[in-house]
Design a protein around this motif. Structure first.
Motif, PDB file in Angstrom:
ATOM      1  N   THR A   1     -13.236  28.186  33.242  1.00  0.00           N
ATOM      2  CA  THR A   1     -13.258  27.655  31.913  1.00  0.00           C
ATOM      3  C   THR A   1     -11.735  27.239  31.436  1.00  0.00           C
ATOM      4  OG1 THR A   1     -12.998  29.646  30.647  1.00  0.00           O
ATOM      5  CG2 THR A   1     -15.267  28.972  31.114  1.00  0.00           C
ATOM      6  N   PHE A   2     -11.537  26.312  30.604  1.00  0.00           N
ATOM      7  CA  PHE A   2     -10.336  26.067  29.874  1.00  0.00           C
ATOM      8  C   PHE A   2     -10.004  26.487  28.641  1.00  0.00           C
ATOM      9  CE2 PHE A   2     -11.508  21.970  32.597  1.00  0.00           C
ATOM     10  CZ  PHE A   2     -10.635  22.313  33.503  1.00  0.00           C
ATOM     11  N   ALA A   3      -8.677  27.011  28.301  1.00  0.00           N
ATOM     12  CA  ALA A   3      -8.203  27.090  27.220  1.00  0.00           C
ATOM     13  C   ALA A   3      -7.339  25.842  26.704  1.00  0.00           C
ATOM     14  CB  ALA A   3      -7.010  28.387  27.182  1.00  0.00           C
ATOM     15  N   LEU A   4      -8.272  25.016  26.066  1.00  0.00           N
ATOM     16  CA  LEU A   4      -7.709  23.542  25.897  1.00  0.00           C
ATOM     17  C   LEU A   4      -6.896  23.181  24.849  1.00  0.00           C
ATOM     18  CD1 LEU A   4      -8.121  20.657  27.165  1.00  0.00           C
ATOM     19  CD2 LEU A   4     -10.142  20.524  25.579  1.00  0.00           C
ATOM     20  N   ASP A   5      -5.574  22.778  25.091  1.00  0.00           N
ATOM     21  CA  ASP A   5      -4.666  22.085  24.132  1.00  0.00           C
ATOM     22  C   ASP A   5      -4.418  20.646  24.388  1.00  0.00           C
ATOM     23  OD1 ASP A   5      -2.528  21.442  22.631  1.00  0.00           O
ATOM     24  OD2 ASP A   5      -1.225  23.226  23.208  1.00  0.00           O
ATOM     25  N   CYS A   6      -5.152  19.806  23.512  1.00  0.00           N
ATOM     26  CA  CYS A   6      -5.069  18.517  23.592  1.00  0.00           C
ATOM     27  C   CYS A   6      -3.651  17.860  23.586  1.00  0.00           C
ATOM     28  CB  CYS A   6      -5.782  17.876  22.658  1.00  0.00           C
ATOM     29  SG  CYS A   6      -7.831  18.349  22.478  1.00  0.00           S
ATOM     30  N   GLY A   7      -2.859  18.656  23.096  1.00  0.00           N
ATOM     31  CA  GLY A   7      -1.338  18.213  22.858  1.00  0.00           C
ATOM     32  C   GLY A   7      -0.544  17.911  23.910  1.00  0.00           C
TER      33      GLY A   7
END
Length: 277
Positions: free
Chosen positions: A181-187
């Motif tokens: 899975t991802f720990a998502l940071d769009c930045g």
């Protein structure tokens, strides 16, 4: 979708850890994201590894006193992403990383945290892309499986200067590492000028969401300068029945000038913005 909000303890590195916890509670938040970065966080992986259960019990007592739970532990085994990387070409480093990871799993269980984030790896000057990629997949797959055996979800954060710094490479990575899975940071993507439409395909793989404001050329910025479409992100997460935390993740480091914001004020503004959706 019920929004569960947390705040990164590494947003406030100049305060003692006890005071950081009290501050996060004063921000009307009930959970904390714990940064475990070698040499640059309130607690470090090498310190935890000495006695993970005892260190966990000591921290758990402080967390209970602050009335906080832990949403995520963010593990970085080196002071820089290029040091002691997940996919280091040096087997001794990888073996050491595995030992540290096992200790962090024990620490996680002690403090009742069921989500752990790490880094995917980097490109190494003396290795080929093919070898770096294969090693990153192998080590990440090992982490996914051993974390699962401890009832802990493992995620990686696709980030600038990593082996998966674009949505396309991140998707490929998830496809080659089952259960990841991802720990998502769009930045990290918006900074590069990547459109939000290209980021949305990562949302089905997301188990933890890092929320901080950014724009093209600015990895971190004020809410007033933000171009990340958080409203659409949360709309899509709602339809995906997302059950993870959203971490308010303003940071204070000199990397990419991420030390130019009033983290308390911007955290409050972003908190209220997200609650409004």
């Amino acid at each position: 979708m019920k929004k569960m909000l947390s705040c990164a303890d590494y947003a406030f590195p100049l305060l003692s850890h006890d005071r950081v916890m009290r501050l996060i509670k004063l921000l009307d938040l009930k959970a904390i994201d714990l940064g475990v970065f070698e040499g640059r966080s309130h607690v470090s992986p090498s310190e935890i590894a000495v006695n993970p259960r005892q260190n966990g019990q000591e921290l758990l007592t402080k967390l209970q006193e602050a009335d906080l739970s832990v949403a995520d532990i963010f593990l970085q085994t080196g002071p820089k992403v290029t040091i002691a990387s997940t996919n280091s070409p040096d087997k001794k480093v990888r073996d050491s990383n595995r030992d540290v990871f096992k200790s962090i799993l024990e620490f996680s269980r002690t403090i009742h945290c069921d989500h752990l984030t790490g880094l995917p790896g980097v490109l190494h000057p003396k290795s080929s892309f093919k070898q770096d990629w294969a090693t990153a997949c192998e080590e990440t797959a090992w982490r996914v499986e051993i974390a699962k055996a401890h009832n802990i979800t493992y995620a990686v954060e696709p980030h600038l200067d990593s082996i998966i710094e674009t949505p396309e490479t991140a998707l490929r990575f998830a496809q080659e590492v089952p259960g990841l899975t991802f720990a998502l940071d769009c930045g990290h993507f918006v900074f590069q000028g990547i459109a939000m439409e290209d980021i949305y395909p990562l949302l089905p793989f997301t188990s933890h969401f890092h929320a901080r404001c950014g724009s093209e050329g600015k990895l971190q910025c004020a809410v007033s300068e933000n171009t990340i479409n958080f409203k659409e992100v949360f709309h899509r997460l709602h339809h995906l029945n997302y059950r993870g935390y959203t971490c308010l993740e303003y940071v204070y480091i000199d990397w990419h000038q991420c030390n130019r914001n009033d983290n308390i004020s911007e955290t409050l503004l972003l908190r209220d913005l997200i609650k409004s959706f």
